[in-house]
Design a protein around this motif. Structure first.
Motif, short mmCIF file in Angstrom:
data_model
loop_
_atom_site.label_atom_id
_atom_site.label_comp_id
_atom_site.label_asym_id
_atom_site.label_seq_id
_atom_site.Cartn_x
_atom_site.Cartn_y
_atom_site.Cartn_z
N TYR A 1 0.84 -1.20 0.00
CA TYR A 1 0.00 0.00 0.00
C TYR A 1 0.88 1.25 0.00
O TYR A 1 2.08 1.20 0.25
CB TYR A 1 -0.90 0.02 1.24
N THR A 2 0.22 2.39 -0.24
CA THR A 2 0.86 3.70 -0.11
C THR A 2 -0.02 4.58 0.77
O THR A 2 -1.19 4.80 0.46
CB THR A 2 1.05 4.37 -1.49
N GLU A 3 0.52 5.02 1.89
CA GLU A 3 -0.17 5.95 2.80
C GLU A 3 0.86 6.56 3.74
O GLU A 3 1.44 5.86 4.58
CB GLU A 3 -1.26 5.25 3.59
N THR A 4 1.09 7.85 3.59
CA THR A 4 2.10 8.54 4.41
C THR A 4 1.62 8.70 5.85
O THR A 4 2.39 8.48 6.79
CB THR A 4 2.42 9.91 3.79
N PRO B 1 4.43 0.09 8.56
CA PRO B 1 5.05 1.41 8.32
C PRO B 1 4.20 2.27 7.39
O PRO B 1 3.46 1.76 6.54
CB PRO B 1 6.38 1.04 7.63
N GLY B 2 4.29 3.58 7.57
CA GLY B 2 3.67 4.51 6.64
C GLY B 2 4.66 4.92 5.58
O GLY B 2 5.87 4.92 5.81
N ASP C 1 -6.11 6.19 7.11
CA ASP C 1 -5.29 7.28 7.62
C ASP C 1 -6.11 7.98 8.70
O ASP C 1 -7.10 7.42 9.21
CB ASP C 1 -4.84 8.23 6.50
N ILE C 2 -5.77 9.19 9.05
CA ILE C 2 -6.47 9.88 10.13
C ILE C 2 -7.89 10.24 9.74
O ILE C 2 -8.79 10.34 10.58
CB ILE C 2 -5.67 11.14 10.54
N VAL C 3 -8.13 10.38 8.42
CA VAL C 3 -9.42 10.87 7.94
C VAL C 3 -10.25 9.81 7.22
O VAL C 3 -11.45 9.70 7.44
CB VAL C 3 -9.21 12.08 7.00
N SER C 4 -9.62 9.02 6.37
CA SER C 4 -10.38 8.14 5.49
C SER C 4 -9.85 6.70 5.55
O SER C 4 -8.79 6.43 6.12
CB SER C 4 -10.33 8.65 4.05
#
Length: 284
Positions: free
Chosen positions: A119-122, A146-147, A175-178
């Motif tokens: 996946y990709t998510e900072t 890991p992010g 993530d924090i929102v979605s």
């Protein structure tokens, strides 16, 4: 009170947003000369105008992704200024992106199977694995994921409760929102080792012929049935048959003692090895 009093109706402190334009709704208890805001999360914060000669402002302001700490300043006509407490909020407009999940759709799996996601998510919050069958459901939070860009995380699951069932699984990355849900893969679960019945050769047999019949039966269709001779120079497993549930053929062996071990590996990767079957071939 000589100083203007500021009330911040929007945004609320501590909120997170998945949009860049944030609505600021500010009221003051008197008309002021200037109402401004500044983002103290940037390196050199500068106050920017919300309105002049006003007692309220309702305005959308654009911010980049990341954490922000905004203060409001009201200056009355006498030059008295009031600075608000900071309003802290976070913006993340990019939903998590799921690149790949394993095992693949249609696989037969067993205990020890690795469930893997790329996946990709900072701003990673959580990675969850969901397992479902007609009789069972399980939600697993993966630890230590890991992010960042093109990251991987995996977990090994005890699938005993799902034995002999068709199971679906999928991942949720938030993530924090979605939150983003992966594709749903369907797999079959087999956690039990195959069983081998050895009809021939019998234990401690003596043969005066180099050709020895190997007669084996397994209790299920296996991916491979193989054997090795512990008394050979190269005691590695050799294939007898693939995708089979029995083997009944003769094989050539040299004169002398032999100790055969048979191994069955099913399509889920479960394997079972027999005890050694010993026999002797005398001079022909």
């Amino acid at each position: 009170n000589e100083f203007p009093q500021i009330t911040i109706n929007e945004p609320e402190d501590g909120n997170s947003f998945n949009i860049k334009k944030i609505n600021f709704n500010i009221t003051v208890d008197e008309e002021v000369s200037l109402l401004e805001y500044a983002d103290f999360s940037v390196q050199a914060p500068k106050f920017k105008k919300l309105c002049k000669n006003c007692d309220s402002a309702n305005k959308k302001i654009s911010f980049n992704d990341g954490a922000h700490s905004v203060k409001i300043r009201a200056t009355d006509f006498a030059g008295h200024s009031t600075l608000s407490d900071p309003i802290n909020f976070f913006i993340d407009t990019k939903e998590p992106k799921i690149v790949n999940i394993e095992p693949e759709n249609g696989e037969i799996i067993s205990n020890g199977t690795i469930f893997k996601i790329k996946y990709t998510e900072t701003n990673l919050n959580e990675v969850k694995l969901v397992l479902e069958s007609p009789d069972e459901m399980r939600l697993i939070s993966l630890e230590g994921c890991p992010g960042g860009i093109s990251k991987e995380c995996n977990v090994s699951v005890d699938l005993t409760d799902f034995h002999n069932e068709v199971m679906v699984f999928y991942f949720n990355v938030s993530d924090i929102v979605s939150e983003t849900m992966s594709d749903i893969n369907v797999v079959s679960v087999d956690t039990v080792k195959p069983e081998i019945t050895i009809n021939s050769p019998e234990q401690n047999s003596v043969f005066d012929d180099k050709k020895v019949r190997l007669d084996l039966i397994t209790n299920e269709h296996v991916a491979v049935l193989e054997f090795k001779d512990l008394n050979s120079i190269d005691p590695n497993f050799k294939k007898l048959c693939k995708d089979c549930d029995s083997y009944n053929k003769t094989k050539n062996f040299n004169v002398g003692p032999h100790s055969l071990i048979f191994r069955a590996i099913d399509h889920a990767g479960n394997s079972e090895e027999s005890e050694g079957v010993n026999f002797i071939i005398t001079e022909v």
